[in-house]
Design an enzyme around this catalytic site. Structure first.
Site, mmCIF file in Angstrom:
data_model
loop_
_atom_site.group_PDB
_atom_site.id
_atom_site.type_symbol
_atom_site.label_atom_id
_atom_site.label_comp_id
_atom_site.label_asym_id
_atom_site.label_seq_id
_atom_site.Cartn_x
_atom_site.Cartn_y
_atom_site.Cartn_z
ATOM 1 N N GLU A 189 0.834 -1.213 0.000
ATOM 2 C CA GLU A 189 0.000 0.000 0.000
ATOM 3 C C GLU A 189 0.867 1.260 0.000
ATOM 4 O O GLU A 189 0.505 2.275 -0.586
ATOM 5 C CB GLU A 189 -0.952 -0.032 1.194
ATOM 6 C CG GLU A 189 -1.976 -1.147 1.030
ATOM 7 C CD GLU A 189 -2.803 -1.396 2.273
ATOM 8 O OE1 GLU A 189 -2.220 -1.597 3.352
ATOM 9 O OE2 GLU A 189 -4.038 -1.391 2.150
ATOM 10 N N GLU A 209 -2.406 -10.239 4.674
ATOM 11 C CA GLU A 209 -3.226 -10.040 5.888
ATOM 12 C C GLU A 209 -4.631 -10.606 5.702
ATOM 13 O O GLU A 209 -5.328 -10.934 6.654
ATOM 14 C CB GLU A 209 -3.299 -8.573 6.294
ATOM 15 C CG GLU A 209 -3.885 -7.593 5.304
ATOM 16 C CD GLU A 209 -2.836 -6.999 4.393
ATOM 17 O OE1 GLU A 209 -1.969 -7.748 3.925
ATOM 18 O OE2 GLU A 209 -2.888 -5.799 4.137
HETATM 19 C C1 3HC Z 1 -1.909 -2.266 7.615
HETATM 20 C C2 3HC Z 1 -1.791 -3.266 6.522
HETATM 21 O O1 3HC Z 1 -2.888 -3.130 5.618
HETATM 22 C C3 3HC Z 1 -1.794 -4.652 7.154
HETATM 23 C C4 3HC Z 1 -0.463 -5.334 7.080
HETATM 24 O O2 3HC Z 1 0.549 -4.817 6.579
HETATM 25 S S1 3HC Z 1 -0.469 -6.895 7.729
HETATM 26 C C5 3HC Z 1 1.161 -7.532 7.503
HETATM 27 C C6 3HC Z 1 1.371 -7.989 6.080
HETATM 28 N N1 3HC Z 1 2.690 -8.604 5.977
HETATM 29 C C7 3HC Z 1 2.913 -9.923 6.191
HETATM 30 O O3 3HC Z 1 1.990 -10.656 6.529
HETATM 31 C C8 3HC Z 1 4.313 -10.415 5.989
HETATM 32 C C9 3HC Z 1 4.706 -11.375 7.104
HETATM 33 N N2 3HC Z 1 6.068 -11.865 6.852
HETATM 34 C C10 3HC Z 1 6.296 -12.868 5.966
HETATM 35 O O4 3HC Z 1 5.426 -13.378 5.288
HETATM 36 C C11 3HC Z 1 7.725 -13.354 5.864
HETATM 37 O O5 3HC Z 1 8.447 -12.906 7.000
HETATM 38 C C12 3HC Z 1 8.424 -12.803 4.606
HETATM 39 C C13 3HC Z 1 7.788 -13.378 3.351
HETATM 40 C C14 3HC Z 1 8.329 -11.274 4.538
HETATM 41 C C15 3HC Z 1 9.897 -13.185 4.678
HETATM 42 O O6 3HC Z 1 9.954 -14.591 4.946
HETATM 43 P P1 3HC Z 1 11.376 -15.242 5.274
HETATM 44 O O7 3HC Z 1 12.345 -14.887 4.241
HETATM 45 O O8 3HC Z 1 11.113 -16.665 5.583
HETATM 46 O O9 3HC Z 1 11.887 -14.538 6.599
HETATM 47 P P2 3HC Z 1 11.219 -14.667 8.048
HETATM 48 O O10 3HC Z 1 12.129 -15.529 8.852
HETATM 49 O O11 3HC Z 1 9.798 -15.030 7.953
HETATM 50 O O12 3HC Z 1 11.325 -13.169 8.573
HETATM 51 C C16 3HC Z 1 12.636 -12.567 8.748
HETATM 52 C C17 3HC Z 1 12.499 -11.594 9.872
HETATM 53 O O13 3HC Z 1 11.606 -10.537 9.443
HETATM 54 C C18 3HC Z 1 10.571 -10.400 10.403
HETATM 55 N N3 3HC Z 1 9.352 -9.957 9.742
HETATM 56 C C19 3HC Z 1 8.845 -10.440 8.603
HETATM 57 N N4 3HC Z 1 7.711 -9.776 8.270
HETATM 58 C C20 3HC Z 1 7.502 -8.875 9.241
HETATM 59 C C21 3HC Z 1 6.482 -7.889 9.479
HETATM 60 N N5 3HC Z 1 5.445 -7.709 8.664
HETATM 61 N N6 3HC Z 1 6.588 -7.129 10.587
HETATM 62 C C22 3HC Z 1 7.635 -7.294 11.439
HETATM 63 N N7 3HC Z 1 8.620 -8.213 11.262
HETATM 64 C C23 3HC Z 1 8.545 -8.975 10.179
HETATM 65 C C24 3HC Z 1 10.420 -11.767 11.014
HETATM 66 O O14 3HC Z 1 9.803 -11.653 12.282
HETATM 67 C C25 3HC Z 1 11.853 -12.211 11.116
HETATM 68 O O15 3HC Z 1 12.404 -11.568 12.227
HETATM 69 P P3 3HC Z 1 13.578 -12.311 13.038
HETATM 70 O O16 3HC Z 1 14.685 -12.546 12.057
HETATM 71 O O17 3HC Z 1 13.884 -11.356 14.109
HETATM 72 O O18 3HC Z 1 12.948 -13.589 13.506
#
Ligand code: 3HC
Length: 233
Positions: A189, A209
């Site tokens: 976004e 999400e």
């Molecule tokens: C307001 C909006 O409309 C709503 C939102 O934005 S909701 C959130 C949407 N975003 C997500 O769901 C993404 C969630 N994250 C993921 O899917 C995966 O982490 C990823 C695809 C980005 C990367 O995956 P991968 O390479 O396996 O790394 P992964 O081990 O999962 O994450 C690496 C680090 O980043 C962190 N991280 C990943 N996404 C994060 C996020 N959205 N917020 C905070 N930390 C995050 C993880 O906690 C991890 O931290 P650590 O090393 O301290 O444990």
């Protein structure tokens, strides 16, 4: 006619004068002796093109050779009015300008689309990108608001929209999203709020999400998305 006395040098006075359109003698005049004698410094028609409606001239508070003219377009000269550059903005018809007397890079300009604040007219574009190659922005940290109730969630969504997404979208300085990796949820976004998006070969975009039962909160599901497609690469 519009008049402005330089705050830097009170002997320097600029006068923007409309003339009989058949004679085309209007333009910007300057006096360096507090109005005793005058000379034409520019006959550029853009300076008086809407004189029948309004014309405004402003002198810079820090540099006597920087002059602004509002006459439908917003124009800026750095050589005392000889040559002019057009200022970009969120809308046409620029009607008023305030320049911070203590910082001439800080100004508020008002046009038919409202007012906008420009901190630094030297910045020509802003590029937002992620640190490293994994993610542009991975989105919000769900753990920060998983315990919110409905009203707290609503407040977060409203505040975030205003403080970041609307702010970026309404900046008059072009903002480019250089998407280098994951752009997820709020990260996608944010890219959509930018004026241009350039996606790298490893760019991955999505709204995960929704798998958590969350409605994306910052504009990807509402607002005029077609406007945001302009300038995608
Ligand atoms: C307001 C909006 O409309 C709503 C939102 O934005 S909701 C959130 C949407 N975003 C997500 O769901 C993404 C969630 N994250 C993921 O899917 C995966 O982490 C990823 C695809 C980005 C990367 O995956 P991968 O390479 O396996 O790394 P992964 O081990 O999962 O994450 C690496 C680090 O980043 C962190 N991280 C990943 N996404 C994060 C996020 N959205 N917020 C905070 N930390 C995050 C993880 O906690 C991890 O931290 P650590 O090393 O301290 O444990």
């Amino acid at each position: 006619m519009a008049i402005s006395v330089s705050p830097v040098n009170s002997n320097k006075v600029f006068a923007l004068i409309e003339s009989d359109s058949d004679q085309d003698k209007g333009g910007l005049f300057v006096s360096n002796n507090a109005g005793k004698t005058w000379s034409m410094v520019s006959g550029d028609n853009r300076l008086v093109q809407r004189a029948w409606y309004y014309i405004e001239v402003f002198t810079d508070p820090k540099d006597e050779d920087i002059v602004y003219v509002l006459s439908a377009p917003a124009l800026r000269s750095e050589d005392g009015g000889k040559t002019w550059k057009r200022l970009t903005g969120t809308h046409g018809d620029f009607h008023d300008l305030w320049i911070n007397p203590d910082n001439n890079k800080n100004m508020v300009i008002a046009n038919d689309g409202g007012a906008e604040l420009d901190e630094d007219n030297e910045t020509k574009a802003i590029i937002i990108t992620g640190n490293g190659e994994k993610a542009f922005v991975a989105g919000a940290d769900i753990s920060e608001f998983a315990h919110f109730d409905v009203s707290q969630g609503g407040e977060l969504a409203a505040k975030g929209q205003e403080l970041l997404f609307d702010f970026v979208e309404n900046l008059s300085t072009p903002v480019i999203a250089a998407v280098n990796g994951f752009a997820l949820g709020g990260g996608l976004e944010l890219a959509m709020a930018c004026h241009f998006r350039v996606a790298g070969v490893n760019a991955k975009m999505g709204l995960p999400e929704t798998t958590l039962g969350l409605i994306p909160g910052y504009g990807s599901c509402h607002g005029n998305d077609t406007d945001r497609k302009h300038g995608d690469r």
